[in-house]
Design an enzyme around this catalytic site. Structure first.
Site, PDB file in Angstrom:
ATOM      1  N   ASP A 107      19.087  52.381  21.722  1.00 20.45           N
ATOM      2  CA  ASP A 107      19.100  53.708  21.866  1.00 20.45           C
ATOM      3  C   ASP A 107      19.041  54.149  23.242  1.00 20.45           C
ATOM      4  OD1 ASP A 107      18.538  56.439  20.685  1.00 20.45           O
ATOM      5  OD2 ASP A 107      16.632  56.184  21.410  1.00 20.45           O
ATOM      6  N   ASP A 300      12.991  53.882  19.687  1.00 20.46           N
ATOM      7  CA  ASP A 300      11.721  54.453  19.947  1.00 20.46           C
ATOM      8  C   ASP A 300      11.305  55.833  19.173  1.00 20.46           C
ATOM      9  OD1 ASP A 300      11.456  57.002  22.188  1.00 20.46           O
ATOM     10  OD2 ASP A 300      13.107  56.390  21.512  1.00 20.46           O
ATOM     11  N   ASP A 304      15.119  56.446  14.797  1.00 19.62           N
ATOM     12  CA  ASP A 304      15.698  55.079  14.867  1.00 19.62           C
ATOM     13  C   ASP A 304      15.084  54.358  13.939  1.00 19.62           C
ATOM     14  OD1 ASP A 304      17.174  55.521  17.383  1.00 19.62           O
ATOM     15  OD2 ASP A 304      15.259  55.542  18.467  1.00 19.62           O
TER      16      ASP A 304
END
Length: 407
Positions: A107, A300, A304
């Site tokens: 990410d 995080d 996600d």
């Protein structure tokens, strides 16, 4: 608590050793019984005393405790060593899977970047960069928006409220304000178009605050998320370790994603993805894997969590990460450092290497002594060493998994 509960999730090699011992133990007991009874009955001048002694020696040597004790201990050591480095692994099976990682997907915000917006670039036209920043900071001073906060932080001086008049915040566009008698308009491209300000749009890797002074375009300031100090080094370490692909999935614009990907050295970036889109893209990447290789996803945020759960190995940033992400992940990086991902993979490979060393050493030495004991070429002392001695050596070797200083 995560480390303690990790013992319930065994690696495949641990399950193999358990299954192996379940079959191996009765088999060698049966062989030992036959060794004690059959030769005295079939071989002339053979005595039960000699062959029972050989059978007992054989039985002592064949005890699988070296494998049963040292293999799980290797993984416990690996999990303990990882926790000392700020990496929580929720099970031996995840530690084993980490060692086979061939694709790492990241990410962006909060994972590779700090999640804190700062002024990255100032493009001034007709005024100095300092003057543009000063006027924009004053114009945005009444707003609590994170972008406004980053502008004021970049200015770094106290805002003089006496210089500011006629403040108008235009929702979804920006602000209109008078500073030092000059009409300042600061906001997005839609605000420039709405107010009829002529400007030439550039492709900007970040959020741009466009500024007009008295109806004349004066430039823009780029507000962007700053990459973590070790993000580029983390990607480089992974590539040096032989990771086949490093990718990034983000909801940000393509321009922002391309810039971050280029700066950090990522192989591929996919931008403007919603959480569902990230899962779909991950499904496609999972189909590209080869053999027993695994895919790790690093994130995080709460968005996600579905991707972390779907990946072979989900790795969450635990310092500032959401509870949902930490819960869904298999590995948690408590220090939020991307470089710890390479450390985790190194620890997993070292742990797996130690486990295979113990298997090779124990089975190799035991096989030799077993054959010698069957022919009466060993005494009980050698048998005891082949059992207890091998176990002690294997256990001591397992302790090496705790040492992660040089990784």
């Amino acid at each position: 608590d995560l480390v303690e509960n990790a013992v319930s999730k065994k690696a495949r090699i641990e399950n193999f050793i358990t299954s192996f011992a379940r079959v191996y133990t009765p088999a060698v007991v049966g062989v030992a019984a036959l060794l004690a009874i059959v030769p005295p009955l079939l071989i002339p001048d053979a005595t039960f005393a000699v062959w029972i002694y050989r059978a007992l020696t054989f039985l002592v040597v064949s005890c699988p405790c070296a494998l049963v004790v040292s293999i799980p201990l290797s993984f416990f050591g690996g999990i303990g060593g990882a926790s000392r480095s700020g990496i929580l692994v929720k099970g031996s099976n995840y530690l084993e899977a980490l060692a086979r990682t061939e694709i790492v997907v990241f990410d962006k915000t909060g994972t590779l970047t700090k999640g804190v917006f700062t002024v990255q670039e100032i493009k001034a036209r007709g005024v100095s960069r300092d003057a543009l920043l000063e006027l924009t900071a004053h114009a945005e001073s009444y707003s609590n928006h994170p972008i406004s906060a980053s502008l004021k932080a970049a200015y770094g001086k106290e805002i003089d409220g006496a210089r500011i008049k006629d403040v108008e915040e235009i929702a979804g566009y920006g602000v209109s304000v008078t500073v030092d008698g000059k009409k300042i308009i600061a906001g997005n491209t839609k605000l420039m178009e709405k107010t009829g300000v002529l400007y030439s749009p550039d492709e900007i890797a970040g959020t741009a605050v466009h500024v007009a002074i008295d109806g004349v375009y004066a430039g823009y300031l780029v507000i962007a998320d700053e990459a973590k100090e070790d993000a580029a080094a983390a990607i480089r370490l992974l590539k040096d370790m032989g990771i086949k692909q490093t990718l990034m999935l983000t909801g940000d614009s393509k321009a922002v994603a391309r810039k971050v990907g280029k700066d950090l050295g990522l192989d591929t970036v996919y931008a403007e993805l919603l959480p569902g889109g990230k899962v779909d893209k991950l499904e496609a990447l999972l189909a590209e894997k080869t053999g027993k290789g695994t895919l790790s996803f690093v994130g995080d945020g709460i968005n996600d969590a579905p991707v972390l759960a779907r990946a072979d190995i989900g790795i969450a940033m635990g310092g500032l990460g959401s509870d949902a992400a930490i819960e869904a992940a298999d590995v948690v990086i408590m220090t939020d450092e991307p470089s710890k991902i390479a450390t985790a993979i190194k620890i997993s490979k070292k742990t797996l290497g130690i486990a295979f060393q113990n298997i090779g050493f124990a089975l190799g030495l035991k096989s030799i002594v077993l054959i010698l004991s069957a022919f009466g070429l060993t005494t009980m002392w050698e048998a005891v060493f082949a059992d207890v001695g091998v176990m002690v050596v294997a256990v001591l070797n397992s302790f090496r998994a705790l040492n992660t200083k040089n990784l």
